[in-house]
Design a protein around this motif. Sequence first.
Motif, PDB file in Angstrom:
ATOM      1  N   VAL A 145     -32.458 -11.130   8.846  1.00  0.00           N
ATOM      2  CA  VAL A 145     -33.708 -10.363   8.730  1.00  0.00           C
ATOM      3  C   VAL A 145     -34.885 -11.191   9.257  1.00  0.00           C
ATOM      4  O   VAL A 145     -35.689 -10.730  10.082  1.00  0.00           O
ATOM      5  CB  VAL A 145     -33.963  -9.959   7.259  1.00  0.00           C
ATOM      6  CG1 VAL A 145     -35.378  -9.431   7.072  1.00  0.00           C
ATOM      7  CG2 VAL A 145     -32.930  -8.921   6.815  1.00  0.00           C
ATOM      8  N   GLN A 146     -34.954 -12.429   8.808  1.00  0.00           N
ATOM      9  CA  GLN A 146     -36.088 -13.274   9.214  1.00  0.00           C
ATOM     10  C   GLN A 146     -36.077 -13.571  10.710  1.00  0.00           C
ATOM     11  O   GLN A 146     -37.119 -13.551  11.376  1.00  0.00           O
ATOM     12  CB  GLN A 146     -36.039 -14.607   8.458  1.00  0.00           C
ATOM     13  CG  GLN A 146     -36.195 -14.470   6.959  1.00  0.00           C
ATOM     14  CD  GLN A 146     -36.197 -15.832   6.291  1.00  0.00           C
ATOM     15  OE1 GLN A 146     -37.139 -16.605   6.423  1.00  0.00           O
ATOM     16  NE2 GLN A 146     -35.131 -16.143   5.568  1.00  0.00           N
ATOM     17  N   ILE A 147     -34.889 -13.860  11.228  1.00  0.00           N
ATOM     18  CA  ILE A 147     -34.794 -14.245  12.639  1.00  0.00           C
ATOM     19  C   ILE A 147     -35.068 -13.040  13.539  1.00  0.00           C
ATOM     20  O   ILE A 147     -35.826 -13.131  14.515  1.00  0.00           O
ATOM     21  CB  ILE A 147     -33.417 -14.886  12.925  1.00  0.00           C
ATOM     22  CG1 ILE A 147     -33.297 -16.226  12.167  1.00  0.00           C
ATOM     23  CG2 ILE A 147     -33.215 -15.100  14.418  1.00  0.00           C
ATOM     24  CD1 ILE A 147     -31.886 -16.799  12.131  1.00  0.00           C
ATOM     25  N   ALA A 148     -34.455 -11.897  13.206  1.00  0.00           N
ATOM     26  CA  ALA A 148     -34.666 -10.697  14.025  1.00  0.00           C
ATOM     27  C   ALA A 148     -36.142 -10.291  14.013  1.00  0.00           C
ATOM     28  O   ALA A 148     -36.711  -9.905  15.040  1.00  0.00           O
ATOM     29  CB  ALA A 148     -33.794  -9.550  13.519  1.00  0.00           C
ATOM     30  N   HIS A 149     -36.761 -10.408  12.857  1.00  0.00           N
ATOM     31  CA  HIS A 149     -38.192 -10.099  12.743  1.00  0.00           C
ATOM     32  C   HIS A 149     -39.018 -11.043  13.620  1.00  0.00           C
ATOM     33  O   HIS A 149     -39.912 -10.617  14.349  1.00  0.00           O
ATOM     34  CB  HIS A 149     -38.611 -10.195  11.277  1.00  0.00           C
ATOM     35  CG  HIS A 149     -40.088 -10.046  11.056  1.00  0.00           C
ATOM     36  ND1 HIS A 149     -40.746  -8.855  11.255  1.00  0.00           N
ATOM     37  CD2 HIS A 149     -41.029 -10.943  10.675  1.00  0.00           C
ATOM     38  CE1 HIS A 149     -42.047  -9.036  10.990  1.00  0.00           C
ATOM     39  NE2 HIS A 149     -42.243 -10.292  10.653  1.00  0.00           N
ATOM     40  N   ALA A 150     -38.686 -12.329  13.559  1.00  0.00           N
ATOM     41  CA  ALA A 150     -39.434 -13.310  14.362  1.00  0.00           C
ATOM     42  C   ALA A 150     -39.215 -13.093  15.856  1.00  0.00           C
ATOM     43  O   ALA A 150     -40.083 -13.434  16.672  1.00  0.00           O
ATOM     44  CB  ALA A 150     -39.027 -14.730  13.970  1.00  0.00           C
ATOM     45  N   MET A 151     -38.071 -12.534  16.233  1.00  0.00           N
ATOM     46  CA  MET A 151     -37.822 -12.235  17.652  1.00  0.00           C
ATOM     47  C   MET A 151     -38.575 -10.975  18.092  1.00  0.00           C
ATOM     48  O   MET A 151     -38.552 -10.623  19.271  1.00  0.00           O
ATOM     49  CB  MET A 151     -36.316 -12.054  17.894  1.00  0.00           C
ATOM     50  CG  MET A 151     -35.528 -13.362  17.815  1.00  0.00           C
ATOM     51  SD  MET A 151     -33.748 -13.071  17.994  1.00  0.00           S
ATOM     52  CE  MET A 151     -33.130 -14.773  18.012  1.00  0.00           C
ATOM     53  N   GLY A 152     -39.181 -10.293  17.143  1.00  0.00           N
ATOM     54  CA  GLY A 152     -40.030  -9.147  17.488  1.00  0.00           C
ATOM     55  C   GLY A 152     -39.376  -7.790  17.334  1.00  0.00           C
ATOM     56  O   GLY A 152     -39.996  -6.761  17.628  1.00  0.00           O
ATOM     57  N   ALA A 153     -38.135  -7.767  16.857  1.00  0.00           N
ATOM     58  CA  ALA A 153     -37.439  -6.485  16.693  1.00  0.00           C
ATOM     59  C   ALA A 153     -37.953  -5.735  15.465  1.00  0.00           C
ATOM     60  O   ALA A 153     -38.541  -6.336  14.564  1.00  0.00           O
ATOM     61  CB  ALA A 153     -35.941  -6.727  16.561  1.00  0.00           C
ATOM     62  N   GLU A 154     -37.708  -4.436  15.457  1.00  0.00           N
ATOM     63  CA  GLU A 154     -37.949  -3.646  14.252  1.00  0.00           C
ATOM     64  C   GLU A 154     -36.679  -3.752  13.411  1.00  0.00           C
ATOM     65  O   GLU A 154     -35.591  -3.443  13.883  1.00  0.00           O
ATOM     66  CB  GLU A 154     -38.234  -2.191  14.633  1.00  0.00           C
ATOM     67  CG  GLU A 154     -38.592  -1.326  13.447  1.00  0.00           C
ATOM     68  CD  GLU A 154     -38.841   0.130  13.858  1.00  0.00           C
ATOM     69  OE1 GLU A 154     -39.358   0.364  14.976  1.00  0.00           O
ATOM     70  OE2 GLU A 154     -38.491   1.016  13.066  1.00  0.00           O
ATOM     71  N   VAL A 155     -36.819  -4.209  12.173  1.00  0.00           N
ATOM     72  CA  VAL A 155     -35.642  -4.590  11.387  1.00  0.00           C
ATOM     73  C   VAL A 155     -35.441  -3.666  10.189  1.00  0.00           C
ATOM     74  O   VAL A 155     -36.379  -3.398   9.432  1.00  0.00           O
ATOM     75  CB  VAL A 155     -35.778  -6.046  10.874  1.00  0.00           C
ATOM     76  CG1 VAL A 155     -34.516  -6.466  10.120  1.00  0.00           C
ATOM     77  CG2 VAL A 155     -36.054  -7.000  12.027  1.00  0.00           C
ATOM     78  N   THR A 156     -34.208  -3.208  10.045  1.00  0.00           N
ATOM     79  CA  THR A 156     -33.831  -2.388   8.894  1.00  0.00           C
ATOM     80  C   THR A 156     -32.688  -3.082   8.158  1.00  0.00           C
ATOM     81  O   THR A 156     -31.753  -3.560   8.790  1.00  0.00           O
ATOM     82  CB  THR A 156     -33.335  -1.003   9.366  1.00  0.00           C
ATOM     83  OG1 THR A 156     -34.406  -0.349  10.028  1.00  0.00           O
ATOM     84  CG2 THR A 156     -32.867  -0.148   8.193  1.00  0.00           C
ATOM     85  N   VAL A 157     -32.786  -3.127   6.847  1.00  0.00           N
ATOM     86  CA  VAL A 157     -31.663  -3.652   6.057  1.00  0.00           C
ATOM     87  C   VAL A 157     -30.848  -2.487   5.528  1.00  0.00           C
ATOM     88  O   VAL A 157     -31.403  -1.500   5.036  1.00  0.00           O
ATOM     89  CB  VAL A 157     -32.153  -4.514   4.874  1.00  0.00           C
ATOM     90  CG1 VAL A 157     -30.966  -4.989   4.027  1.00  0.00           C
ATOM     91  CG2 VAL A 157     -32.950  -5.702   5.373  1.00  0.00           C
ATOM     92  N   LEU A 158     -29.539  -2.600   5.654  1.00  0.00           N
ATOM     93  CA  LEU A 158     -28.616  -1.633   5.063  1.00  0.00           C
ATOM     94  C   LEU A 158     -27.829  -2.376   4.005  1.00  0.00           C
ATOM     95  O   LEU A 158     -26.947  -3.182   4.313  1.00  0.00           O
ATOM     96  CB  LEU A 158     -27.674  -1.077   6.132  1.00  0.00           C
ATOM     97  CG  LEU A 158     -28.356  -0.412   7.341  1.00  0.00           C
ATOM     98  CD1 LEU A 158     -27.332  -0.055   8.409  1.00  0.00           C
ATOM     99  CD2 LEU A 158     -29.105   0.845   6.892  1.00  0.00           C
ATOM    100  N   SER A 159     -28.190  -2.149   2.751  1.00  0.00           N
ATOM    101  CA  SER A 159     -27.556  -2.860   1.647  1.00  0.00           C
ATOM    102  C   SER A 159     -26.955  -1.837   0.698  1.00  0.00           C
ATOM    103  O   SER A 159     -27.355  -0.678   0.687  1.00  0.00           O
ATOM    104  CB  SER A 159     -28.616  -3.707   0.937  1.00  0.00           C
ATOM    105  OG  SER A 159     -28.037  -4.451  -0.099  1.00  0.00           O
ATOM    106  N   GLN A 160     -25.999  -2.307  -0.088  1.00  0.00           N
ATOM    107  CA  GLN A 160     -25.344  -1.367  -0.989  1.00  0.00           C
ATOM    108  C   GLN A 160     -26.342  -0.659  -1.903  1.00  0.00           C
ATOM    109  O   GLN A 160     -26.264   0.543  -2.100  1.00  0.00           O
ATOM    110  CB  GLN A 160     -24.331  -2.121  -1.850  1.00  0.00           C
ATOM    111  CG  GLN A 160     -22.932  -1.610  -1.630  1.00  0.00           C
ATOM    112  CD  GLN A 160     -21.887  -2.454  -2.333  1.00  0.00           C
ATOM    113  OE1 GLN A 160     -22.158  -3.549  -2.838  1.00  0.00           O
ATOM    114  NE2 GLN A 160     -20.694  -1.935  -2.355  1.00  0.00           N
TER     115      GLN A 160
END
Length: 346
Positions: free
Chosen positions: A191-206
């Motif tokens: 999550v942190q790395i993808a966000h820092a790379m500038g992507a729009e980030v979604t978490v899919l958790s149980q």
Amino acid sequence: MITAKARAVDGPDQSFRTAEIVRRDLDTQDVLIEIKYAGICHSDIHTAHGEWGEVNYPLVPGHEIAGIVTDVGSEVTKYKVGDRVGVGCMVDSCGDCVNCRKGEEQYCLKGNIPTYAGVDKYGEPTQGGYSSHIVVTEDFVVRIPDNIELDAAAPLLCAGITTYSPLRRWEAAPGKKVAVVGMGGLGHMAVQIAHAMGAEVTVLSQSLKKKDDGLQLGADSYYATSDPETFEKLAGSFDLIINTVSASLNMDAYFSLLTLDGTLVNVGAPGEPLSLHVMSLIGHRRSFAGSMIGGIRETQEMLDFCAEHNIAPKIEVISADEIDEAYKRVLVSDVKYRFVIDTSTM
Ligand SMILES: [Zn+2]
Ligand SMILES: [Zn+2]
């Protein structure tokens, strides 16, 4: 001969005990590292419990190692005494095959030498980071930037690079939608790395239990996979899905969340074969891929990236006496988000 204090396990059902292990004398290109912190990775548990094949016990796990250089061999050029350094999941490779030459030592055609539960080029079993010292050839040592604390640096050496490498390869970037499946040790780094790379980030958790953490770490949205509406709502949404879960999932349901040409990358490794309908891929020219840690050059790049973007794992530092308890808690996902052993308590 260098003796090191360690915590070892003698069999799949055994508790950890104190141990003394021998590290080789420094060869010309070796670095002696006084280990300060060692992260606990789920792989340590699988291996210690004998779930990933034959293990030569006693075993000292640990492949998220952060420490200080205390001695160097006569031909070492990259490191000097006092340097802050790390060691990850491998300690050597052939150096000569096409993959090693590309800097993808983790995919060495002769097999990389894992940090523990392997056999080194001297024919000795490798023993990992739950110990006071380790000797590693300088080419498999990375530098920890000054602004990353050593305890927080440790989990970057496996959890960090495991998620960084596929995010780079499949180009998480502005304009890209990335989903991270699972909000554990790996997921909270992704999550942190993808966000820092500038992507729009979604978490899919149980569940939504860790939603606040996910959003705070940089996720733009957070969905529970236990809610069937999640899959309807997000159908065809993501350019890239990083699946950190090592349990078997309904893969077709996750493929349905990919866009045209989207890719789902597994970094979690389920023990059982997965089943999937190829039509779920054919339908929108989707890809299903796997990725394993990263090369040494890329691991250094990841550390520098984390330093630049102030990225660090959330950790719980424990003493060496608490390893068994920590294992139990990891198995029931009761950790936010990585246990790190303070090796001064060995
Ligand atoms: Zn690991
Ligand atoms: Zn090789």
